[in-house]
Motif scaffolding. Structure first.
Motif, short mmCIF file in Angstrom:
data_model
loop_
_atom_site.label_atom_id
_atom_site.label_comp_id
_atom_site.label_asym_id
_atom_site.label_seq_id
_atom_site.Cartn_x
_atom_site.Cartn_y
_atom_site.Cartn_z
N ARG A 384 -70.19 -55.58 -81.72
CA ARG A 384 -70.92 -55.16 -82.92
C ARG A 384 -70.83 -56.22 -84.01
NH1 ARG A 384 -70.74 -48.80 -82.86
NH2 ARG A 384 -71.07 -48.94 -85.09
N ALA A 385 -69.66 -56.84 -84.14
CA ALA A 385 -69.50 -57.88 -85.15
C ALA A 385 -70.39 -59.08 -84.83
CB ALA A 385 -68.03 -58.31 -85.22
N ALA A 386 -70.39 -59.47 -83.58
CA ALA A 386 -71.19 -60.63 -83.19
C ALA A 386 -72.68 -60.32 -83.36
CB ALA A 386 -70.88 -61.01 -81.73
N ARG A 387 -73.06 -59.09 -83.06
CA ARG A 387 -74.47 -58.72 -83.22
C ARG A 387 -74.88 -58.83 -84.70
NH1 ARG A 387 -77.44 -52.91 -82.23
NH2 ARG A 387 -79.43 -53.72 -81.48
N ARG A 388 -73.97 -58.37 -85.55
CA ARG A 388 -74.28 -58.49 -86.98
C ARG A 388 -74.47 -59.96 -87.38
NH1 ARG A 388 -70.54 -54.23 -87.47
NH2 ARG A 388 -68.83 -55.69 -87.91
N ALA A 389 -73.59 -60.80 -86.87
CA ALA A 389 -73.71 -62.23 -87.19
C ALA A 389 -75.05 -62.78 -86.69
CB ALA A 389 -72.54 -62.99 -86.56
N MET A 390 -75.41 -62.41 -85.47
CA MET A 390 -76.69 -62.87 -84.90
C MET A 390 -77.85 -62.34 -85.73
SD MET A 390 -76.50 -64.59 -81.78
CE MET A 390 -77.76 -64.00 -80.64
N GLU A 391 -77.77 -61.07 -86.10
CA GLU A 391 -78.89 -60.47 -86.85
C GLU A 391 -79.03 -61.12 -88.23
OE1 GLU A 391 -78.36 -56.19 -86.46
OE2 GLU A 391 -79.49 -56.22 -84.58
N ARG A 392 -77.92 -61.48 -88.82
CA ARG A 392 -77.98 -62.17 -90.11
C ARG A 392 -78.68 -63.53 -89.94
NH1 ARG A 392 -71.94 -62.04 -92.42
NH2 ARG A 392 -72.85 -63.46 -93.97
N ALA A 393 -78.34 -64.22 -88.85
CA ALA A 393 -78.94 -65.54 -88.64
C ALA A 393 -80.42 -65.43 -88.28
CB ALA A 393 -78.17 -66.28 -87.54
N PHE A 394 -80.74 -64.51 -87.38
CA PHE A 394 -82.12 -64.43 -86.88
C PHE A 394 -83.01 -63.55 -87.75
CE2 PHE A 394 -80.09 -66.21 -83.16
CZ PHE A 394 -81.06 -67.08 -82.67
N GLY A 395 -82.40 -62.80 -88.65
CA GLY A 395 -83.20 -62.00 -89.56
C GLY A 395 -83.95 -60.87 -88.88
N TRP A 455 -67.28 -65.74 -87.65
CA TRP A 455 -65.83 -65.74 -87.97
C TRP A 455 -65.52 -64.76 -89.08
CZ3 TRP A 455 -65.21 -67.47 -83.68
CH2 TRP A 455 -65.90 -68.57 -83.19
N GLU A 456 -66.43 -64.69 -90.01
CA GLU A 456 -66.29 -63.75 -91.10
C GLU A 456 -66.35 -62.31 -90.56
OE1 GLU A 456 -68.46 -64.15 -95.40
OE2 GLU A 456 -69.72 -63.74 -93.67
N GLU A 457 -67.35 -62.04 -89.72
CA GLU A 457 -67.49 -60.70 -89.16
C GLU A 457 -66.28 -60.34 -88.30
OE1 GLU A 457 -69.73 -58.51 -89.78
OE2 GLU A 457 -71.39 -59.62 -90.69
N LEU A 458 -65.84 -61.29 -87.47
CA LEU A 458 -64.72 -60.98 -86.58
C LEU A 458 -63.40 -60.83 -87.34
CD1 LEU A 458 -65.50 -63.24 -83.47
CD2 LEU A 458 -65.67 -60.74 -83.63
N ALA A 459 -63.27 -61.55 -88.43
CA ALA A 459 -62.03 -61.46 -89.22
C ALA A 459 -61.81 -60.02 -89.66
CB ALA A 459 -62.11 -62.38 -90.44
N THR A 460 -62.90 -59.32 -89.97
CA THR A 460 -62.80 -57.91 -90.37
C THR A 460 -62.72 -57.01 -89.13
OG1 THR A 460 -64.27 -58.51 -92.19
CG2 THR A 460 -63.88 -56.14 -91.79
N ALA A 461 -63.61 -57.24 -88.20
CA ALA A 461 -63.76 -56.31 -87.09
C ALA A 461 -62.52 -56.26 -86.20
CB ALA A 461 -64.98 -56.70 -86.26
N LEU A 462 -61.86 -57.40 -85.99
CA LEU A 462 -60.75 -57.46 -85.03
C LEU A 462 -59.39 -57.23 -85.68
CD1 LEU A 462 -61.83 -60.52 -82.84
CD2 LEU A 462 -62.26 -58.09 -82.41
N ARG A 463 -59.40 -57.06 -86.96
CA ARG A 463 -58.11 -56.96 -87.64
C ARG A 463 -57.40 -55.65 -87.28
NH1 ARG A 463 -55.74 -59.77 -92.13
NH2 ARG A 463 -57.52 -61.15 -92.05
#
Lengths: 463, 463
Positions: A384-395, A455-463
């Motif tokens: 889910r975190a990675a998807r958010r990162a991808m969605e932010r990049a790809f819009g 990295w930002e998304e995972l820092a939160t998601a995996l903590r």
């Protein structure tokens, strides 16, 4: 951190990024050709120097009994931050047939938005966008260290079977500990349909021999009165599947993780043209498989039994009226999440024994332990975190795929006991393993952007 | 005619008979070896001269595009008497491996009751007992001509496939007209269990190709989602038989002449040791076949479908995870009385078409027209007459067998439209086609005696 700062950094550094990548691509690191062993080493050294230059405090070349890997580590400032390992490889496929390349495979060139050269997509380009992503994140955030501890493991033997990879993982497990593994060695659905792979199938193979008479018999004297091992083989293998196309081996489906409604829905929303796909499938005339599943579900998320070869008796020109002494078959199973190669092997042995007719002796040979499947549920924190990162990049929305094939990635999940997250921007038409390999530069830059947010998304998601 | 006169004549002429036969056996008439073509011709000339010497009014060497046959005719005194054609062959098998012969294959020697040499049983010895039989009959009856018109047709290419035999029959049909054909080229059950063969199975062969994708496909990318021709082949061939071991092709059994209770009883009275037979069947571990029939019935009197060869996909060392493009199989059918090879071919083609799954394309290649079965009912006039002749010679009951194999004899019945009568005294342990071929001299003499009675019996039975 501002999105605009990440994008601005990436745009500002585009030229340097491409120039550096071209330098690396110019090294013909063909791991399958012993004559290029020195080039694979040069490639590792080039990458190590580059990572050092980008600011990684720890960069090491790791020797194996074969070709070297590169390890790098950049600890987070916060000692409690999660750790993420990026996996990729710096070796490349051979380039034959050279005559089909429009340009020199090791003199990378830009043509419009494309960068052409061996390794541009598989996998140097996709390893490389991570370094740009990290620099963009640090520049935009103003931090001196990333929000997660980042480790790189960049293998040098992926294109020649990853022979020493599992051993390297086990040997260096203490250095590789992590909370998730990011794999950047796959593809998206299409340039305008960003997607994430969430699993690969496992694999186990077997060879069956059925023995009848001690020698070939005259079918006039003996035909119809003694068991014919080819008949027994046909009957055995015809029983591999039931009328619904399900594998009919007791226990085969034990533990299989079912497709969720959400994932089936995500697959169904991919713009899949079955007629076009059949053309790519060797002009296959019809789709075929397990009832109740779509073609994409069949190749990505359902286990299979496939006869890869079968032989026995007279196979040369002309007739030979014999009852043959032996029949042989090679069978492979693609496995999905929840299946264990060893358990499938046991189930197969038992099934062959139970379905060998009187008068025929069966032998089952199983080479090696097989490849485990790997899978990360789409509702897991990392995905889910990675998807958010991808969605932010790809819009836009990022869909999900899987891979039907099998690879060493499963070893990473197994040995390191960490979930896999596939973040990649290759395309199926990148001509990987073929002449004129290319990568779409805008996608590489989107990959760098997604990596920055990751990295930002995972820092939160995996903590 | 007195039995004692026939026996006395045969005993009195035993030495001359053996001496003459040895002369003939010394000619290495190996039809399969072009270097021996001259010897096959010498053998034909030797036989022609011998038949002339024995009193045949007409003796001719018949040329073929290959090696010559011998024709002879001795008309009955009564122009209304039936005509009987004797079929045999004067060519022999090769003798390799020579090192396994205890004596020179072409220097025939007597050891006790045995005459050892290539061709002694197959088939010169069995052709030869007829000449002694005719002379014994004429001597005992005092007649100048036999009670039936006797024709001889002694082929020179039987051991090399009878390539020109059917053509010769058609070309010379006007000279070969007859009411029955006596075949002396088979065996009895045992020296102490005299028997007559009453039929041979026919044969037709087919090769099936199933095509899937245009090229082998990666089983990771496509496995489980497109048809695999090896699966289709396994399913197709598994359906060749039903659970009762019956051939499951619609129309296959159309017209099959059922075994009569009398013939089944005759088979059942043969001293058959199934365990010993299984040892000769390549140490087969179990009997197997059509439910409701004994092993002897299965190999002699029931039609079969046998896979002779099957292949496709990866058949070399190691694994190759593919969906293969093609699957192949060679199949042969043994046919029994009432079955027509062409009709079985049509039924097979239709069955393959009906059982080829969507997405797979089938091709059936059928080489040649096949071999027709031949069969003479045990209650037919000719078989009953021959059995009486055999029983008079052997002094006891003569049982019945058949041959599971297929041969040119069927052409005789077809082209000449005459029933076949098998009168032979070879044994299964005569080592025909093998080193140290031998014949039992007392059985040859019994054969001559049976042959003497045969003309008398057939003169009445066929009128």
């Amino acid at each position: 951190m501002h999105v605009n700062d990440v994008v601005a950094y990436i745009q500002a550094n585009r030229e340097r990024f491409i120039t550096d990548l071209k330098d690396w691509l110019a090294i013909p690191s063909i791991s399958g050709d012993p004559a290029h062993a020195g080039d694979v080493r040069r490639s590792a050294e080039w990458l190590a120097a580059h990572l050092t230059g980008e600011g990684f405090p720890t960069v090491e070349i790791w020797e194996t009994p074969g070709l070297p890997a590169v390890f790098a580590e950049w600890p987070a400032a916060d000692p409690d931050a999660p750790t993420v390992l990026i996996y990729g490889h710096h070796d490349v496929q051979p380039v034959e047939p050279l005559s089909e390349w429009a340009t020199d495979p090791f003199k990378p060139v830009e043509k419009g938005d494309r960068l052409i050269g061996r390794g541009s997509s598989d996998d140097k380009g996709q390893v490389f966008f991570h370094t740009l992503g990290i620099r963009a994140l640090l520049a935009a955030s103003g931090a001196a260290a990333p929000p997660v501890t980042i480790k790189f493991l960049v293998e040098g033997e992926e294109e020649s079977g990853s022979v020493h990879f599992a051993g390297l993982l086990r040997e260096r497990r203490d250095r590789l500990g992590c909370d998730a593994v990011v794999i950047s060695d796959t593809t998206m659905w299409a340039a305008d349909v960003p997607s994430m792979c969430t699993g690969m199938r496992g694999l186990t193979e077997a060879e069956v021999t059925l023995r009848g008479p001690a020698s070939d018999l005259h079918s006039g004297s003996f035909g119809g009165a003694v068991p014919n091992p080819l008949h027994a083989m046909a009957a055995l293998l015809a029983g591999l599947h039931d009328a619904e196309g399900r594998v009919d081996i007791p226990g085969f489906y034990d533990g299989v993780v079912p497709l969720t409604a959400e994932e089936r829905d995500a697959f169904a929303r991919l713009p899949f043209d079955e007629e076009a796909w059949l053309r790519t499938a060797g002009e296959s005339r019809a789709a075929h498989g397990e009832a109740g599943y779509s073609t994409l579900e069949r190749i990505w998320a359902r286990p299979t039994a496939e006869i890869n070869g079968m032989w026995g008796g007279h196979t040369g020109p002309g007739g030979k009226t014999i009852v043959p002494r032996e029949a042989h078959a090679k069978i492979s199973f693609r496995l999905v999440a929840g299946q264990d190669p060893a358990a499938v092997q046991d189930a197969f042995r038992a099934w062959v024994a139970a379905n060998t007719p009187p008068g025929v002796v069966a032998e089952v040979a199983i080479p090696g332990g097989g490849v485990r499947p790997c899978f990360s549920p789409i509702d897991s924190a990392g995905v889910r975190a990675a998807r958010r990162a991808m969605e932010r990049a790809f819009g836009g929305e990022v869909l999900f795929t899987r891979e039907g094939g099998s690879g060493p990635e499963a070893d990473l999940a197994d040995v390191l006991d960490a979930p896999l997250i596939f973040v990649a921007v290759g395309l199926n038409d990148d001509h990987i393993h073929a002449p004129n390999e290319k990568v779409e530069i805008p996608l590489l830059l989107k990959g760098a952007e997604a990596a920055a947010y990751l990295w930002e998304e995972l820092a939160t998601a995996l903590r």
